[in-house]
Write a protein that holds these residues in place. Structure first.
Motif, PDB file in Angstrom:
ATOM      1  N   LEU A 146     -26.099  29.322 -53.928  1.00 29.06           N
ATOM      2  CA  LEU A 146     -24.816  29.933 -54.585  1.00 29.06           C
ATOM      3  C   LEU A 146     -24.285  28.847 -55.556  1.00 29.06           C
ATOM      4  O   LEU A 146     -24.553  27.514 -55.093  1.00 29.06           O
ATOM      5  CB  LEU A 146     -23.934  30.338 -53.417  1.00 29.06           C
ATOM      6  CG  LEU A 146     -23.981  31.408 -52.684  1.00 29.06           C
ATOM      7  CD1 LEU A 146     -22.947  31.544 -51.580  1.00 29.06           C
ATOM      8  CD2 LEU A 146     -24.432  32.743 -53.267  1.00 29.06           C
ATOM      9  N   ASP A 147     -23.644  29.100 -56.589  1.00 28.30           N
ATOM     10  CA  ASP A 147     -23.050  28.139 -57.334  1.00 28.30           C
ATOM     11  C   ASP A 147     -21.745  27.799 -57.065  1.00 28.30           C
ATOM     12  O   ASP A 147     -20.958  27.419 -57.961  1.00 28.30           O
ATOM     13  CB  ASP A 147     -23.544  28.543 -58.904  1.00 28.30           C
ATOM     14  CG  ASP A 147     -22.856  29.710 -59.173  1.00 28.30           C
ATOM     15  OD1 ASP A 147     -22.511  30.582 -58.503  1.00 28.30           O
ATOM     16  OD2 ASP A 147     -22.920  30.112 -60.591  1.00 28.30           O
ATOM     17  N   TYR A 148     -21.369  28.287 -55.811  1.00 29.98           N
ATOM     18  CA  TYR A 148     -19.859  27.954 -55.599  1.00 29.98           C
ATOM     19  C   TYR A 148     -19.918  27.773 -53.979  1.00 29.98           C
ATOM     20  O   TYR A 148     -20.915  28.156 -53.334  1.00 29.98           O
ATOM     21  CB  TYR A 148     -18.918  29.114 -55.835  1.00 29.98           C
ATOM     22  CG  TYR A 148     -19.522  30.515 -55.455  1.00 29.98           C
ATOM     23  CD1 TYR A 148     -18.864  30.868 -54.359  1.00 29.98           C
ATOM     24  CD2 TYR A 148     -20.194  31.223 -56.009  1.00 29.98           C
ATOM     25  CE1 TYR A 148     -19.403  32.210 -53.702  1.00 29.98           C
ATOM     26  CE2 TYR A 148     -20.706  32.624 -55.512  1.00 29.98           C
ATOM     27  CZ  TYR A 148     -20.254  32.831 -54.361  1.00 29.98           C
ATOM     28  OH  TYR A 148     -20.574  34.030 -53.942  1.00 29.98           O
ATOM     29  N   LYS A 149     -18.903  27.087 -53.382  1.00 32.27           N
ATOM     30  CA  LYS A 149     -18.752  26.661 -51.968  1.00 32.27           C
ATOM     31  C   LYS A 149     -18.148  27.978 -51.442  1.00 32.27           C
ATOM     32  O   LYS A 149     -17.126  28.693 -52.033  1.00 32.27           O
ATOM     33  CB  LYS A 149     -17.972  25.465 -51.705  1.00 32.27           C
ATOM     34  CG  LYS A 149     -18.485  24.308 -52.382  1.00 32.27           C
ATOM     35  CD  LYS A 149     -17.650  23.171 -52.191  1.00 32.27           C
ATOM     36  CE  LYS A 149     -16.509  23.160 -52.961  1.00 32.27           C
ATOM     37  NZ  LYS A 149     -15.472  22.316 -52.634  1.00 32.27           N
ATOM     38  N   VAL A 150     -18.596  28.430 -49.935  1.00 35.66           N
ATOM     39  CA  VAL A 150     -17.892  29.348 -49.313  1.00 35.66           C
ATOM     40  C   VAL A 150     -17.037  28.598 -48.645  1.00 35.66           C
ATOM     41  O   VAL A 150     -15.794  29.163 -48.164  1.00 35.66           O
ATOM     42  CB  VAL A 150     -19.079  30.145 -48.653  1.00 35.66           C
ATOM     43  CG1 VAL A 150     -18.245  31.085 -47.696  1.00 35.66           C
ATOM     44  CG2 VAL A 150     -20.136  30.968 -49.449  1.00 35.66           C
ATOM     45  N   GLU A 151     -17.241  27.644 -47.860  1.00 33.82           N
ATOM     46  CA  GLU A 151     -16.133  26.929 -47.020  1.00 33.82           C
ATOM     47  C   GLU A 151     -15.106  26.210 -47.633  1.00 33.82           C
ATOM     48  O   GLU A 151     -15.064  24.830 -47.672  1.00 33.82           O
ATOM     49  CB  GLU A 151     -17.019  25.791 -46.146  1.00 33.82           C
ATOM     50  CG  GLU A 151     -18.122  26.524 -45.297  1.00 33.82           C
ATOM     51  CD  GLU A 151     -19.262  27.118 -45.888  1.00 33.82           C
ATOM     52  OE1 GLU A 151     -19.699  26.418 -47.073  1.00 33.82           O
ATOM     53  OE2 GLU A 151     -20.160  28.025 -45.435  1.00 33.82           O
TER      54      GLU A 151
END
Length: 129
Positions: free
Chosen positions: A123-128
């Protein structure tokens, strides 16, 4: 990954759809630190006779369901809900009592997109957050 569904009475929802989508997306970008190009909204306009809502609500009543990968902090999810109430009231002119929000979280492997499961994706973004 976040899929957002917005339910409301058709005649009213169709009038505010674009503005509501822009407002919701701005909240998601800020609170969840999403990239600007990751908008996934589905509007579900309902006939007036198909919507039963609690006493004290009006014709403007909407339900926002946010389905996303688990992993975000409680504070992050609360911030998202707070931003949604604040901005929808200010920008779309809906009363807080006419807005209901539900966040539904699922493990990343429950999502499938671009031919893979969410836990396999880079992914190109953080989930955490």
């Amino acid at each position: 990954m976040a899929q957002i569904k917005i339910y409301g009475i058709e005649k009213r929802l169709n009038l505010i759809k674009k503005q509501l989508s822009n407002t919701i997306h701005s909240c998601v970008v800020e609170a969840l630190e999403f990239p600007e190009n990751k908008r996934s909204h589905r509007f579900i306009p309902l006939a007036e006779e198909d919507v039963y809502y609690p006493t004290g609500r009006t014709y403007d009543y909407i339900v926002i369901e946010i389905i996303m990968m688990e992993g975000r902090k409680t504070e992050t999810k609360k911030r998202l809900i707070q931003l949604l109430y604040e901005r929808i009231r200010k920008e779309v002119k809906l009363s807080a009592s006419d807005i209901e929000i539900c966040i539904i979280e699922q493990p990343a492997y429950h999502f499938g997109f671009r031919g893979m499961t969410g836990d396999e994706m880079l992914l190109d973004y953080k989930v955490e957050v």
